[in-house]
Every structure is written in C-alpha cells, then in structure tokens.
Design an enzyme around this catalytic site. Structure first.
Site, PDB file in Angstrom:
ATOM      1  N   HIS A  83       0.853  -1.182   0.000  1.00 56.49           N
ATOM      2  CA  HIS A  83       0.000   0.000   0.000  1.00 56.49           C
ATOM      3  C   HIS A  83       0.896   1.241   0.000  1.00 56.49           C
ATOM      4  O   HIS A  83       0.788   2.092  -0.844  1.00 56.49           O
ATOM      5  CB  HIS A  83      -0.945  -0.032   1.208  1.00 56.49           C
ATOM      6  N   GLU A 141       0.839   8.199  -3.143  1.00 60.07           N
ATOM      7  CA  GLU A 141       1.778   7.699  -2.130  1.00 60.07           C
ATOM      8  C   GLU A 141       3.051   8.548  -2.096  1.00 60.07           C
ATOM      9  O   GLU A 141       3.581   8.839  -1.021  1.00 60.07           O
ATOM     10  CB  GLU A 141       2.108   6.222  -2.378  1.00 60.07           C
ATOM     11  N   HIS A 145       3.186  10.728   1.240  1.00 62.09           N
ATOM     12  CA  HIS A 145       4.077  10.056   2.206  1.00 62.09           C
ATOM     13  C   HIS A 145       5.554  10.128   1.801  1.00 62.09           C
ATOM     14  O   HIS A 145       6.419  10.298   2.650  1.00 62.09           O
ATOM     15  CB  HIS A 145       3.680   8.583   2.354  1.00 62.09           C
TER      16      HIS A 145
END
Ligand SMILES: *[C@@H]1O[C@H](CO)[C@@H](O)[C@H](O)[C@H]1NC(C)=O
Length: 255
Positions: A83, A141, A145
């Site tokens: 993920h 992502e 992040h």
C-alpha cells in the site's frame, strides 16, 4: 498585496481551505485513527510498511478498469501487495505532503514492471494528491508520504526502490503460509495466531487492519535505519477470529 498584509479573516479562510483539502486526502487512505500534520517541519520517528490483502480489498471492485489489478483475472495478485511506506510519529500522528514535489512517472520508468506487480492499485478511482489535484495511486503515495520520508529515502525513484526492497526482504505471505494460514473463503483464523506467526518469523509485532472481519492490511514497522520495530500499540480493528479471503475474479471487464 503581499502575504504579510493578509487580514486575519482572510488568513483563517486560507487555513480552513487548506485543512479541508487535506482532510479529503486522509479519507482516501482510510487512516482515520490518528491526526495528520501537514507540511510538518519535524522529521518523522519511524516507518510503517503498509501491505494490503487483495482478497479483501478486491471485494470492493464493482466494475473494472485497466488500472485496477483486481481486474487481471487469473493474473490478479494473490499475495500481500504494497500500500505504501508511511513515515509516522510515535504519538500516533503523521506528517503528510512535506515538500512540493509533483509525481513524475518517468522518474520510475525502470521500476514500473515491479511496481505493477507488487505495488498495484486495487481500485479504479483516482487518488487525491497534495498539489496536483488527482493522480494515480503512486502519485498519491509519493506526494503524501514519500515527500515526508525523503530525509531518509531521498528522491522519488529512491522512495519507490527502497520500499520495494524492504517488501522483498520480509515476505509476509510466505510466513503466513508456512504457519498454516492460507487464503480461504470458509476458514476463520485466530487473530493472535497470525500475529504470532509474524512475531516468530521477524521478532516484531505487526498491526493488523480488518474490514468486516477480514484481514485487509498488515503493517510492519521500522526504525529509520530499517531495522524492524514494533508498530505503535493501538486497538486492532480485527475481531478475535478473522478471515483471509481468497481472491475471486471481480467486476465485469468494461474497457
Ligand atoms: C513470497 O513467497 C511466496 C512463496 O511462499 C512466493 O510465491 C512469492 O513470490 C514471494 N514474494 C516475493 C515478493 O518475493
């Protein structure tokens, strides 16, 4: 007018607008059990490698599209896929959208084969990004992040490569299989047994995330030098007995 001359009211409006746009990003990630720190100046404390279980996530696929790996029929993923690699703070909050760095797929062109296989999107919708509105799962992502991981993982290419390498090093699917936990649409397994299997193999306590009693994610946590550490203790969303659904082909081909 310079930014310094913004009236307090205008400033408040701007802050609220920014906050609202990032709250939407949170929902897309399903991380509602903590608080996000936007554009944080303080460096994160540890990494969370979040893995998803396709057998559970793919149950949400109602229609198919080429970007959704749940739609690959017999080639759909049957092991835990990535993920994301998420930087976290020890207090349960996490930084997001730390640097203005728009995702550029060209930078990871040599990794695309591996990413399609091990870090595929399991949905058809686009994801919110920090600055460019909507984008791919990878764009989300990276911008959210990856930009906060960069004091440790570096640029976009290094973020994706590092994450793949950590994933290859700890084969969670293999550990569970070797402990007797196989995908099944009838079996239920003790949550504690699954956690123990990981503890025995890796000497660390993972975090399990469930959806309707089925394992949806498994998180492994790391210090900033990628030595394993326990994930921060928090109440598990998993019941005492959980399922590990087998993949069954989803949706209708519609492209
Ligand atoms: C994990 O192990 C399984 C065998 O149990 C293997 O089929 C799979 O390719 C491995 N995954 C990775 C990413 O190495």
């Amino acid at each position: 007018m310079t930014p310094l001359s913004l009236s307090p009211v205008r400033l408040l409006v701007v802050v609220l607008a920014i906050t609202a746009s990032f709250c939407k990003i949170e929902e897309a990630d399903g991380r509602r059990d903590g608080r996000v720190v936007i554009g944080a100046q303080r460096e994160f404390d540890y990494f969370n490698l979040a893995l998803q279980w396709p057998g559970t996530v793919c149950r949400r696929t109602r229609y198919c599209c080429s970007s959704n790996a749940c739609c690959r029929g017999s080639n759909s993923p049957t092991e835990f896929t990535i993920h994301g690699l998420w930087p976290d703070y020890n207090d349960g909050t996490w930084p997001a959208c730390c640097k203005r760095s728009n995702f550029d797929e060209k930078e990871i062109s040599t990794l695309l084969g591996a990413l399609e296989k091990y870090w595929p999107s399991l949905s058809c919708g686009s994801s919110s990004t920090c600055y460019s509105g909507k984008g791919s799962f990878w764009a989300h992502e990276w911008e959210k992040h990856g930009t906060c991981s960069s004091p440790v993982t570096g640029d976009e290419y290094s973020y994706f490569l590092t994450t793949l390498n950590v994933y290859f090093k700890y084969n969670v699917t293999k550990v569970l299989n070797e402990a007797g936990y196989f995908p099944s649409n009838t079996e239920k397994y003790p949550r504690g047994g699954i956690v123990s299997a990981i503890q025995n193999a890796f000497h660390t306590t993972p975090k399990l995330v469930c959806s309707k009693g089925a394992v949806e994610e498994l998180h492994l946590c790391f210090y900033k030098d990628f030595k394993l550490r326990d994930c921060a203790a928090s109440k598990s969303s998993c019941p005492k007995y959980v399922s590990l659904p087998a993949y069954s082909s989803r949706g209708r081909a519609s492209w």
